[in-house]
Design a protein around this motif. Sequence first.
Motif, PDB file in Angstrom:
ATOM      1  N   ALA A 162      -8.958  -2.460  -6.934  1.00 29.27           N
ATOM      2  CA  ALA A 162      -9.068  -3.938  -7.331  1.00 29.27           C
ATOM      3  C   ALA A 162      -8.317  -4.414  -8.929  1.00 29.27           C
ATOM      4  O   ALA A 162      -7.326  -5.877  -9.167  1.00 29.27           O
ATOM      5  CB  ALA A 162     -10.186  -4.709  -7.582  1.00 29.27           C
ATOM      6  N   SER A 163      -8.257  -3.504 -10.056  1.00 27.24           N
ATOM      7  CA  SER A 163      -7.259  -4.116 -11.438  1.00 27.24           C
ATOM      8  C   SER A 163      -6.149  -3.598 -11.385  1.00 27.24           C
ATOM      9  O   SER A 163      -5.133  -4.203 -11.769  1.00 27.24           O
ATOM     10  CB  SER A 163      -8.634  -3.015 -12.576  1.00 27.24           C
ATOM     11  N   PHE A 164      -5.601  -2.591 -10.660  1.00 28.76           N
ATOM     12  CA  PHE A 164      -4.642  -2.545  -9.934  1.00 28.76           C
ATOM     13  C   PHE A 164      -4.246  -2.707  -8.789  1.00 28.76           C
ATOM     14  O   PHE A 164      -2.594  -1.959  -8.387  1.00 28.76           O
ATOM     15  CB  PHE A 164      -3.687  -0.798 -10.805  1.00 28.76           C
ATOM     16  N   ALA A 165      -4.110  -3.540  -8.177  1.00 31.24           N
ATOM     17  CA  ALA A 165      -3.363  -4.227  -6.786  1.00 31.24           C
ATOM     18  C   ALA A 165      -2.002  -4.290  -7.239  1.00 31.24           C
ATOM     19  O   ALA A 165      -1.242  -4.092  -6.276  1.00 31.24           O
ATOM     20  CB  ALA A 165      -4.196  -4.348  -6.070  1.00 31.24           C
ATOM     21  N   TYR A 166      -1.905  -4.503  -8.463  1.00 30.01           N
ATOM     22  CA  TYR A 166      -0.311  -5.269  -8.410  1.00 30.01           C
ATOM     23  C   TYR A 166       0.751  -4.351  -8.354  1.00 30.01           C
ATOM     24  O   TYR A 166       2.078  -4.767  -8.534  1.00 30.01           O
ATOM     25  CB  TYR A 166      -0.253  -6.198  -9.794  1.00 30.01           C
ATOM     26  N   LEU A 167       0.540  -3.167  -8.815  1.00 25.21           N
ATOM     27  CA  LEU A 167       1.027  -1.400  -9.161  1.00 25.21           C
ATOM     28  C   LEU A 167       2.018  -1.802  -7.121  1.00 25.21           C
ATOM     29  O   LEU A 167       2.754  -0.703  -7.155  1.00 25.21           O
ATOM     30  CB  LEU A 167       0.408  -0.318  -8.761  1.00 25.21           C
ATOM     31  N   VAL A 168       1.132  -2.174  -6.115  1.00 28.75           N
ATOM     32  CA  VAL A 168       1.775  -2.072  -4.531  1.00 28.75           C
ATOM     33  C   VAL A 168       2.812  -2.826  -4.480  1.00 28.75           C
ATOM     34  O   VAL A 168       3.470  -2.277  -4.127  1.00 28.75           O
ATOM     35  CB  VAL A 168       0.451  -2.066  -3.715  1.00 28.75           C
ATOM     36  N   THR A 169       2.545  -3.818  -5.459  1.00 29.80           N
ATOM     37  CA  THR A 169       4.029  -5.153  -5.232  1.00 29.80           C
ATOM     38  C   THR A 169       5.198  -3.826  -5.526  1.00 29.80           C
ATOM     39  O   THR A 169       6.137  -4.343  -4.734  1.00 29.80           O
ATOM     40  CB  THR A 169       3.947  -5.913  -6.170  1.00 29.80           C
ATOM     41  N   ILE A 170       4.881  -2.507  -6.893  1.00 31.62           N
ATOM     42  CA  ILE A 170       6.033  -2.090  -7.376  1.00 31.62           C
ATOM     43  C   ILE A 170       6.611  -1.225  -6.231  1.00 31.62           C
ATOM     44  O   ILE A 170       8.177  -0.563  -6.143  1.00 31.62           O
ATOM     45  CB  ILE A 170       5.798  -1.381  -7.977  1.00 31.62           C
ATOM     46  N   VAL A 171       6.094  -0.875  -5.047  1.00 29.19           N
ATOM     47  CA  VAL A 171       6.363  -0.278  -3.705  1.00 29.19           C
ATOM     48  C   VAL A 171       7.770  -1.493  -3.267  1.00 29.19           C
ATOM     49  O   VAL A 171       8.360  -0.058  -2.697  1.00 29.19           O
ATOM     50  CB  VAL A 171       5.452   0.805  -3.384  1.00 29.19           C
ATOM     51  N   HIS A 183       7.941   5.498  -6.471  1.00 26.70           N
ATOM     52  CA  HIS A 183       7.019   5.297  -6.030  1.00 26.70           C
ATOM     53  C   HIS A 183       5.687   5.231  -4.624  1.00 26.70           C
ATOM     54  O   HIS A 183       4.503   5.806  -4.616  1.00 26.70           O
ATOM     55  CB  HIS A 183       6.646   3.879  -6.326  1.00 26.70           C
ATOM     56  N   LEU A 184       6.825   4.702  -3.705  1.00 28.58           N
ATOM     57  CA  LEU A 184       6.164   5.683  -2.234  1.00 28.58           C
ATOM     58  C   LEU A 184       5.360   7.042  -1.879  1.00 28.58           C
ATOM     59  O   LEU A 184       5.004   6.656  -1.365  1.00 28.58           O
ATOM     60  CB  LEU A 184       7.363   4.657  -1.054  1.00 28.58           C
ATOM     61  N   GLY A 185       7.042   7.432  -2.249  1.00 28.38           N
ATOM     62  CA  GLY A 185       6.558   9.098  -2.139  1.00 28.38           C
ATOM     63  C   GLY A 185       5.435   9.916  -2.334  1.00 28.38           C
ATOM     64  O   GLY A 185       4.374  10.156  -1.970  1.00 28.38           O
ATOM     65  N   GLY A 186       5.225   9.040  -4.133  1.00 28.40           N
ATOM     66  CA  GLY A 186       4.035   9.510  -4.498  1.00 28.40           C
ATOM     67  C   GLY A 186       2.863   8.982  -4.291  1.00 28.40           C
ATOM     68  O   GLY A 186       1.545   9.145  -3.711  1.00 28.40           O
ATOM     69  N   LEU A 187       3.265   7.481  -4.140  1.00 35.84           N
ATOM     70  CA  LEU A 187       1.940   6.990  -3.335  1.00 35.84           C
ATOM     71  C   LEU A 187       1.302   7.630  -2.216  1.00 35.84           C
ATOM     72  O   LEU A 187      -0.272   7.934  -1.693  1.00 35.84           O
ATOM     73  CB  LEU A 187       1.722   5.466  -2.932  1.00 35.84           C
ATOM     74  N   VAL A 188       1.830   8.283  -1.279  1.00 35.49           N
ATOM     75  CA  VAL A 188       1.905   9.229   0.136  1.00 35.49           C
ATOM     76  C   VAL A 188       1.897   9.865  -0.210  1.00 35.49           C
ATOM     77  O   VAL A 188       0.207  10.648   0.609  1.00 35.49           O
ATOM     78  CB  VAL A 188       3.060   8.618   1.081  1.00 35.49           C
TER      79      VAL A 188
END
Length: 251
Positions: A162-171, A183-188
Amino acid sequence: MAERPLWAPQELDTPEKMIAEARKAFFVMFAFLVVIWALQILNWVDSQRLSFEYGVIPHDVGRLQDIFAAPFLHFSWAHIESNSGPLFVFGFLAAYRGVVRFLWLTLLVTVTSGLAVWFFQGGDTVGVGASGVIFGYFGYVVLRGIFDRHLIDTLIGLVMAASFAYLVTIVVPGTPGVSWLAHLGGLVGGVAGAWLLRDRRPKAVASAGGASVGGAPAVAGPGLSASPGGQPALPGDRADLHKELGDLGLL
């Protein structure tokens, strides 16, 4: 013979053990920051030569091994400053329940983030920075509690999501000068790590009529629990409390 994965977490069943592991996690992340800042000073003195020599260059086989060096390097002071806070926070949350498992996770997200850039990034570019690893830690922290069935970690994951949902927009592609593929590769990798490195310890199964030891039932009197030798161990209320806390993931 019982077997246990190398990344299996320690039994953090007492506050002392939890504090000791959290202390190790703190110093691991502190050391990580010391290293990347020391390298940034050297990089700055040498006009960013380290970044250009050890950054990830897509499709260059001779530079493939640099996916392991790139997360430690940054192009500018603003770059490393923006990464340092999230790196420490998410790294600590990923490590505080087991540093060994955290090191395996770090290897995994480093590889997935670096390979995403190496395989799919286009153009004549050089990629460095810890943000791909940060996204890996983020994905791991958000989902770890669910896969481990651990209440506290699940709540931490919800708060972080909830606090860092904005990070997903960087993907999302389109941010100038930002490698969304890293970023996407790290998230996966972080999501995969939450599943692959999940707690596989079997849950204790209690029978309705009491545990059996050597073929003979261990009988417990009112308000007492039986030890493996058939002797009273803990008062029933305390044993029930321990079991309930364990079921909630608090022990």
